[in-house]
Design a protein around this motif. Sequence first.
Motif, PDB file in Angstrom:
ATOM      1  N   MET A 129       0.847  -1.499   0.017  1.00 31.59           N
ATOM      2  CA  MET A 129      -0.284   0.132   0.119  1.00 31.59           C
ATOM      3  C   MET A 129       0.822   1.261   0.232  1.00 31.59           C
ATOM      4  N   THR A 130       1.941   1.118   0.707  1.00 30.17           N
ATOM      5  CA  THR A 130       2.873   2.456   0.594  1.00 30.17           C
ATOM      6  C   THR A 130       3.557   2.503  -0.695  1.00 30.17           C
ATOM      7  N   ASN A 131       4.102   1.583  -1.271  1.00 30.32           N
ATOM      8  CA  ASN A 131       4.579   1.879  -2.502  1.00 30.32           C
ATOM      9  C   ASN A 131       3.367   2.407  -3.522  1.00 30.32           C
ATOM     10  N   GLU A 132       2.179   2.023  -3.540  1.00 33.00           N
ATOM     11  CA  GLU A 132       1.237   2.365  -4.535  1.00 33.00           C
ATOM     12  C   GLU A 132       0.883   3.937  -4.175  1.00 33.00           C
ATOM     13  N   THR A 150      11.130  10.227  -3.884  1.00 31.62           N
ATOM     14  CA  THR A 150      11.438   9.042  -3.299  1.00 31.62           C
ATOM     15  C   THR A 150      11.070   8.812  -2.024  1.00 31.62           C
ATOM     16  N   GLY A 151      11.389   7.526  -1.135  1.00 31.24           N
ATOM     17  CA  GLY A 151      11.006   7.279  -0.112  1.00 31.24           C
ATOM     18  C   GLY A 151      11.925   6.681   1.095  1.00 31.24           C
ATOM     19  N   ILE A 152      12.968   7.424   1.245  1.00 30.69           N
ATOM     20  CA  ILE A 152      14.120   7.370   2.056  1.00 30.69           C
ATOM     21  C   ILE A 152      14.272   8.163   3.428  1.00 30.69           C
ATOM     22  N   ASP A 335       8.835   9.813   4.440  1.00 34.64           N
ATOM     23  CA  ASP A 335       9.407   8.653   5.250  1.00 34.64           C
ATOM     24  C   ASP A 335       8.815   7.437   4.883  1.00 34.64           C
ATOM     25  N   PRO A 336       9.186   6.156   4.706  1.00 36.56           N
ATOM     26  CA  PRO A 336       8.523   4.935   4.064  1.00 36.56           C
ATOM     27  C   PRO A 336       7.580   4.681   5.230  1.00 36.56           C
ATOM     28  N   GLU A 337       7.583   4.875   6.636  1.00 35.11           N
ATOM     29  CA  GLU A 337       6.996   4.292   7.671  1.00 35.11           C
ATOM     30  C   GLU A 337       5.691   5.252   7.550  1.00 35.11           C
ATOM     31  N   ILE A 338       4.423   4.906   7.162  1.00 34.17           N
ATOM     32  CA  ILE A 338       3.277   5.623   7.091  1.00 34.17           C
ATOM     33  C   ILE A 338       2.373   4.965   7.706  1.00 34.17           C
ATOM     34  N   ILE A 339       1.665   5.517   8.956  1.00 40.21           N
ATOM     35  CA  ILE A 339       0.804   5.021   9.903  1.00 40.21           C
ATOM     36  C   ILE A 339      -0.618   5.077   9.495  1.00 40.21           C
ATOM     37  N   TYR A 340      -1.391   3.880   9.724  1.00 41.87           N
ATOM     38  CA  TYR A 340      -2.838   3.846   9.509  1.00 41.87           C
ATOM     39  C   TYR A 340      -3.660   3.744  10.877  1.00 41.87           C
ATOM     40  N   ASP A 341      -4.779   4.184  11.054  1.00 39.41           N
ATOM     41  CA  ASP A 341      -5.429   4.258  12.200  1.00 39.41           C
ATOM     42  C   ASP A 341      -7.089   4.517  11.656  1.00 39.41           C
ATOM     43  N   ARG A 342      -7.809   4.645  12.861  1.00 44.10           N
ATOM     44  CA  ARG A 342      -9.233   4.905  12.591  1.00 44.10           C
ATOM     45  C   ARG A 342      -9.514   6.189  13.868  1.00 44.10           C
ATOM     46  N   VAL A 354      -7.708   6.694   8.778  1.00 48.28           N
ATOM     47  CA  VAL A 354      -6.810   7.821   8.772  1.00 48.28           C
ATOM     48  C   VAL A 354      -5.500   7.440   8.472  1.00 48.28           C
ATOM     49  N   LEU A 355      -4.737   8.290   7.659  1.00 52.51           N
ATOM     50  CA  LEU A 355      -3.379   7.740   7.219  1.00 52.51           C
ATOM     51  C   LEU A 355      -2.551   9.168   7.705  1.00 52.51           C
ATOM     52  N   THR A 356      -1.352   8.622   8.296  1.00 53.15           N
ATOM     53  CA  THR A 356      -0.571   9.736   8.878  1.00 53.15           C
ATOM     54  C   THR A 356       0.842   9.580   8.080  1.00 53.15           C
ATOM     55  N   ALA A 357       1.524  10.412   7.474  1.00 50.63           N
ATOM     56  CA  ALA A 357       2.595  10.689   6.772  1.00 50.63           C
ATOM     57  C   ALA A 357       3.521  11.538   7.125  1.00 50.63           C
ATOM     58  N   TRP A 358       4.737  11.575   6.604  1.00 51.47           N
ATOM     59  CA  TRP A 358       5.682  12.561   7.070  1.00 51.47           C
ATOM     60  C   TRP A 358       6.498  12.945   5.536  1.00 51.47           C
ATOM     61  N   PHE A 359       6.590  14.108   4.978  1.00 52.24           N
ATOM     62  CA  PHE A 359       7.042  14.098   3.912  1.00 52.24           C
ATOM     63  C   PHE A 359       8.019  15.608   3.898  1.00 52.24           C
ATOM     64  N   ASP A 360       8.777  15.737   2.584  1.00 53.12           N
ATOM     65  CA  ASP A 360       9.366  17.202   2.422  1.00 53.12           C
ATOM     66  C   ASP A 360       9.318  17.545   0.940  1.00 53.12           C
ATOM     67  N   HIS A 361       9.512  18.608   0.716  1.00 54.63           N
ATOM     68  CA  HIS A 361       9.635  19.010  -0.749  1.00 54.63           C
ATOM     69  C   HIS A 361      10.854  20.139  -0.763  1.00 54.63           C
ATOM     70  N   LYS A 362      11.829  19.842  -1.653  1.00 51.67           N
ATOM     71  CA  LYS A 362      13.111  20.629  -1.648  1.00 51.67           C
ATOM     72  C   LYS A 362      13.309  21.062  -2.987  1.00 51.67           C
ATOM     73  N   ILE A 363      13.244  22.262  -3.053  1.00 50.22           N
ATOM     74  CA  ILE A 363      13.840  22.889  -4.438  1.00 50.22           C
ATOM     75  C   ILE A 363      15.588  22.672  -4.293  1.00 50.22           C
ATOM     76  N   LYS A 364      16.110  21.653  -4.978  1.00 53.26           N
ATOM     77  CA  LYS A 364      17.439  21.467  -4.846  1.00 53.26           C
ATOM     78  C   LYS A 364      18.348  22.536  -5.267  1.00 53.26           C
ATOM     79  N   LEU A 365      17.863  23.128  -6.342  1.00 50.53           N
ATOM     80  CA  LEU A 365      18.744  24.304  -7.068  1.00 50.53           C
ATOM     81  C   LEU A 365      17.653  25.300  -7.527  1.00 50.53           C
TER      82      LEU A 365
END
Length: 378
Positions: A129-132, A150-152, A335-342, A354-365
């Motif tokens: 489910m995370t990959n999809e 990415t998911g690292i 972050d590959p560890e995505i948490i689900y709950d109700r 409920v899905l809880t996720a952590w991410f970041d968006h960077k403008i590398k240049l």
Amino acid sequence: MSELYQLKMSLKTVGDELSGTESKIAKKAGDPSASIKEIQELKSHKVELQERFDVLKDRHDHLEKEQKSLFQQNKSTLEGVSDPKEKVVKAKAELIRSTIRERPISTDVKAVLGDRNSTGGEKILPTTMTNELLHEPFVKNPLRGISTYTGITNLEIPKITFTLSDDAFIADTAAAKEIAADGDVVTFGRNKFKVFVPISETVLLATDTNLVQTVDQALQSGVAAKEKKVAFNMAPADPYKSLSFYGVGISEVEEKDLYLAIRSAIADLHEDYRDNATVVMRYADYLAIIEKLANNSVVLYNAQPEQILGKPVVFCDSATNPIVGDYRYSHFNYDPEIIYDRQKDVKTGIENFVLTAWFDHKIKLKSAFRIAKVTPEA
């Protein structure tokens, strides 16, 4: 030790004592020397033991029935399903239903979905489910086709992907100054967000395919909406300023109209980025450009946007000012560890997956991008 096992042990203990008491009563009743009081005391003790036994047996039978029912549900969910895709759909449906109804997830379901959770304590979304969710392209998020994803965990990457051994400089002086000022490594952080998917009892009781499609589409749309919201936020507030194209200090190119501004922005890019540049802009702004250029001629209306602007165009209504650049330097990391709950919505009574996720968006240049703007009228 499970409650059902403890109940079985208690039933045996009380049952043995009850059987022994019945034997004592029969023995005392046949003994002329035994007093009636002794027999009455044994009979009273038997009544107490019988009440204890009945209470324990009721609880035992209830739990055993639940366990058998759950076993049958899990057994019927995946047993006999040979098609791998159908098996994944059924496993997803069982995970969703079990989460909402707070039932344990069967080992078969976890195995099919590639569960990464070895401790059993956290509710980590399984690998499938995370990959999809993170790596399949989403129609509703135009950046998915051009930005890097990415998911690292704790990702760090260099801003420049290669250097030459005999070069003591970077060809793009703007990039060189940027790296000198900000460093040559991009470090990704963890920004928490949640997606709530309301699920009615009707949907829970629907077919596996309908349930999974409903939840998957809602989660994907929620993730895509969050990405667009932060990436195109015109007035980002700290600590999320670095997530927005409009908040990191990308150079702006102004002209008297938007067509000229976009063309000038493309030309202003260094050739290393210009060759792979894409224009992200609102469709309404593009139509306004065509309307002005066409001058009542229908020819331009049939032309491809790339023929008009000179670079591939991606439409996104969130792009208030067109952003031109090499979007390989726009990088989303999860972050590959995505948490689900109700969670139950007390106002409506509807259950939320409920899905809880952590991410970041960077403008590398930043130097790989330009923002096209119309010069304000004096």
